[in-house]
Design a protein around this motif. Sequence first.
Motif, PDB file in Angstrom:
ATOM      1  N   PHE A  37       1.003  -1.133   0.138  1.00 22.49           N
ATOM      2  CA  PHE A  37       0.031  -0.033  -0.187  1.00 22.49           C
ATOM      3  C   PHE A  37       0.745   1.282  -0.037  1.00 22.49           C
ATOM      4  O   PHE A  37       0.604   2.179  -0.958  1.00 22.49           O
ATOM      5  CB  PHE A  37      -0.873   0.034   1.223  1.00 22.49           C
ATOM      6  CG  PHE A  37      -1.679   1.145   1.379  1.00 22.49           C
ATOM      7  CD1 PHE A  37      -2.925   1.423   0.439  1.00 22.49           C
ATOM      8  CD2 PHE A  37      -1.769   2.230   1.976  1.00 22.49           C
ATOM      9  CE1 PHE A  37      -4.007   2.231   0.452  1.00 22.49           C
ATOM     10  CE2 PHE A  37      -2.601   3.309   2.002  1.00 22.49           C
ATOM     11  CZ  PHE A  37      -3.679   3.243   1.393  1.00 22.49           C
ATOM     12  N   GLY A  38       1.944   1.211   0.594  1.00 24.58           N
ATOM     13  CA  GLY A  38       2.705   2.434   1.088  1.00 24.58           C
ATOM     14  C   GLY A  38       3.752   2.752  -0.306  1.00 24.58           C
ATOM     15  O   GLY A  38       3.838   3.737  -0.680  1.00 24.58           O
ATOM     16  N   LEU A  39       4.169   1.689  -0.721  1.00 24.51           N
ATOM     17  CA  LEU A  39       5.081   1.802  -1.953  1.00 24.51           C
ATOM     18  C   LEU A  39       4.307   2.065  -3.106  1.00 24.51           C
ATOM     19  O   LEU A  39       4.632   2.608  -4.251  1.00 24.51           O
ATOM     20  CB  LEU A  39       5.734   0.686  -2.333  1.00 24.51           C
ATOM     21  CG  LEU A  39       6.777  -0.090  -1.298  1.00 24.51           C
ATOM     22  CD1 LEU A  39       7.609  -1.155  -1.681  1.00 24.51           C
ATOM     23  CD2 LEU A  39       7.904   1.095  -1.235  1.00 24.51           C
ATOM     24  N   GLY A  40       2.807   1.759  -3.306  1.00 25.11           N
ATOM     25  CA  GLY A  40       2.167   2.091  -4.281  1.00 25.11           C
ATOM     26  C   GLY A  40       1.419   3.621  -4.129  1.00 25.11           C
ATOM     27  O   GLY A  40       0.423   4.068  -4.659  1.00 25.11           O
ATOM     28  N   PRO A 190      11.166   7.815  -2.713  1.00 26.03           N
ATOM     29  CA  PRO A 190      10.066   8.206  -3.696  1.00 26.03           C
ATOM     30  C   PRO A 190       8.645   7.963  -3.627  1.00 26.03           C
ATOM     31  O   PRO A 190       7.844   8.890  -3.952  1.00 26.03           O
ATOM     32  CB  PRO A 190      10.750   7.600  -4.893  1.00 26.03           C
ATOM     33  CG  PRO A 190      12.050   6.915  -4.540  1.00 26.03           C
ATOM     34  CD  PRO A 190      12.145   6.620  -3.003  1.00 26.03           C
ATOM     35  N   ALA A 191       8.198   6.718  -2.894  1.00 28.65           N
ATOM     36  CA  ALA A 191       6.932   6.472  -2.900  1.00 28.65           C
ATOM     37  C   ALA A 191       6.302   7.450  -1.848  1.00 28.65           C
ATOM     38  O   ALA A 191       5.245   8.075  -1.899  1.00 28.65           O
ATOM     39  CB  ALA A 191       6.785   5.097  -2.518  1.00 28.65           C
ATOM     40  N   VAL A 192       6.844   7.480  -0.396  1.00 34.56           N
ATOM     41  CA  VAL A 192       6.618   8.627   0.582  1.00 34.56           C
ATOM     42  C   VAL A 192       6.579   9.994   0.064  1.00 34.56           C
ATOM     43  O   VAL A 192       5.436  10.783   0.367  1.00 34.56           O
ATOM     44  CB  VAL A 192       7.409   8.428   1.674  1.00 34.56           C
ATOM     45  CG1 VAL A 192       7.094   9.351   3.022  1.00 34.56           C
ATOM     46  CG2 VAL A 192       7.342   6.797   2.316  1.00 34.56           C
ATOM     47  N   THR A 193       7.510  10.507  -0.503  1.00 35.05           N
ATOM     48  CA  THR A 193       7.379  11.903  -1.059  1.00 35.05           C
ATOM     49  C   THR A 193       6.423  12.109  -2.136  1.00 35.05           C
ATOM     50  O   THR A 193       5.687  13.367  -1.947  1.00 35.05           O
ATOM     51  CB  THR A 193       8.656  12.575  -1.400  1.00 35.05           C
ATOM     52  OG1 THR A 193       9.222  11.615  -2.390  1.00 35.05           O
ATOM     53  CG2 THR A 193       9.753  12.243  -0.287  1.00 35.05           C
ATOM     54  N   ALA A 194       6.095  11.346  -3.003  1.00 32.61           N
ATOM     55  CA  ALA A 194       5.023  11.321  -3.894  1.00 32.61           C
ATOM     56  C   ALA A 194       3.761  11.447  -3.438  1.00 32.61           C
ATOM     57  O   ALA A 194       2.839  12.296  -3.781  1.00 32.61           O
ATOM     58  CB  ALA A 194       5.097  10.170  -4.967  1.00 32.61           C
ATOM     59  N   CYS A 195       3.503  10.639  -2.374  1.00 33.56           N
ATOM     60  CA  CYS A 195       2.388  10.653  -1.760  1.00 33.56           C
ATOM     61  C   CYS A 195       1.940  12.115  -1.011  1.00 33.56           C
ATOM     62  O   CYS A 195       0.866  12.675  -0.775  1.00 33.56           O
ATOM     63  CB  CYS A 195       2.055   9.372  -0.905  1.00 33.56           C
ATOM     64  SG  CYS A 195       0.747   9.088   0.057  1.00 33.56           S
ATOM     65  N   ALA A 196       3.083  12.419  -0.235  1.00 29.07           N
ATOM     66  CA  ALA A 196       3.120  13.515   0.502  1.00 29.07           C
ATOM     67  C   ALA A 196       2.649  14.759  -0.299  1.00 29.07           C
ATOM     68  O   ALA A 196       2.049  15.830  -0.109  1.00 29.07           O
ATOM     69  CB  ALA A 196       4.288  13.783   1.495  1.00 29.07           C
ATOM     70  N   ASP A 197       3.316  14.997  -1.549  1.00 25.88           N
ATOM     71  CA  ASP A 197       3.285  15.988  -2.380  1.00 25.88           C
ATOM     72  C   ASP A 197       1.872  16.165  -2.819  1.00 25.88           C
ATOM     73  O   ASP A 197       1.203  17.327  -2.858  1.00 25.88           O
ATOM     74  CB  ASP A 197       4.070  15.806  -3.521  1.00 25.88           C
ATOM     75  CG  ASP A 197       5.711  16.125  -3.263  1.00 25.88           C
ATOM     76  OD1 ASP A 197       5.785  16.610  -2.385  1.00 25.88           O
ATOM     77  OD2 ASP A 197       6.458  15.684  -4.080  1.00 25.88           O
ATOM     78  N   ALA A 198       1.265  15.065  -3.177  1.00 22.24           N
ATOM     79  CA  ALA A 198      -0.225  15.016  -3.613  1.00 22.24           C
ATOM     80  C   ALA A 198      -1.231  15.455  -2.532  1.00 22.24           C
ATOM     81  O   ALA A 198      -2.012  16.075  -2.834  1.00 22.24           O
ATOM     82  CB  ALA A 198      -0.735  13.582  -4.142  1.00 22.24           C
ATOM     83  N   PHE A 199      -0.872  14.797  -1.442  1.00 23.34           N
ATOM     84  CA  PHE A 199      -1.785  15.263  -0.360  1.00 23.34           C
ATOM     85  C   PHE A 199      -1.714  16.820   0.123  1.00 23.34           C
ATOM     86  O   PHE A 199      -2.708  17.354   0.445  1.00 23.34           O
ATOM     87  CB  PHE A 199      -1.328  14.319   0.782  1.00 23.34           C
ATOM     88  CG  PHE A 199      -2.176  14.338   2.028  1.00 23.34           C
ATOM     89  CD1 PHE A 199      -3.417  13.625   2.169  1.00 23.34           C
ATOM     90  CD2 PHE A 199      -1.921  15.449   3.172  1.00 23.34           C
ATOM     91  CE1 PHE A 199      -4.283  13.607   3.111  1.00 23.34           C
ATOM     92  CE2 PHE A 199      -2.864  15.400   4.201  1.00 23.34           C
ATOM     93  CZ  PHE A 199      -4.103  14.483   4.215  1.00 23.34           C
TER      94      PHE A 199
END
Length: 339
Positions: A37-40, A190-199
């Motif tokens: 879930f997190g890596l996605g 990369p997965a965490v920062t992409a999620c944070a940017d979108a949020f």
Amino acid sequence: MTTVLDIDAHGGQHCETTALGVLLRHQGLDLSEAMLFGLGSGLSFIYWDSKNMGFPFLGGRVKPFDLTRNLATGLKVELVVQETTSPRRAWENVVAPIDAGHPVGLQLDSYHLDYFGSKVHFGGHVVAMYGYDEHDAYLVDTDQQGGAVSTSLTSLAQARAARGPMTARHRSFTLTAPRNLPSPQGRIIPAVTACADAFLDPPIANLGHRGIEKAGKLVRTWLRRTDNPERDLPQAARLMEKAGTGGALFRNLYRDFLAECTHLLDSSHLRTGHALYTEAATLWTEAAALITKAGESGDAQCLVQAGTIICDLSRVEREAMQALRRLGSDTPSAIQPGQ
């Protein structure tokens, strides 16, 4: 003819990560459901309401299938997706890989599946298919739906052909891992920062931390939004807690992902994010309980309390994602492998 593959068929809490787990384990990559879930980059938020909806919906994840695409890209796993308007071609698209020894992911409308307990249309449901005979298809669904299950070929065809919100045209997909799999650990940042940017930077006010703040204000009006609060409010709360979310609107899954990451990477930003999402998960469950209570009792004060908690959640999750976004600006020497 009967073809049933020998697979690791245990289910998970969420449909898409359950199916991805089946496909990836068959490729020799065994990751926890929380890590998938997190890596996605699966976490998100949406307050969804429109004129043709009976009642507002709170969603806690990215759109159906975005998680699969994100994960395949991040892990450098080959994702082959097939869609068609032809039921015959759709069946061929499934039979061919299974006959060749590969389980297949399917996106469909869960309403038509024989084993599904609650008959509600949801066109974004995902299962893994690992076999078939003359009458039935053999699937892996969530633990809640029974894990390794079967449904008639007729019902499967109806589920795959369904049209409506979030449906896809007989979508099926396979994953193929390269011989030298990249380390999942290298995909965390990369997965965490992409999620944070979108949020943190949502394009519209219904999404991300802005969507949570909006929900906190609008939840207070929900008794006036329905003619049947005893049905609609507890149903909304069940969707937050039990409808394949892993609890707390997917926040439990993301909390567990961040906990796993803190054992792999030594970063103060990760630890801060994990602590704040631990708090957020508890608060979402409290808010869902208050929404249920408001529906059952008709007490508007419960919704005022729920709205206050959800507005506070906007702040908590914003702070968490701000910390997690800083992971991307750390120098490599600042992030050490965890103990």
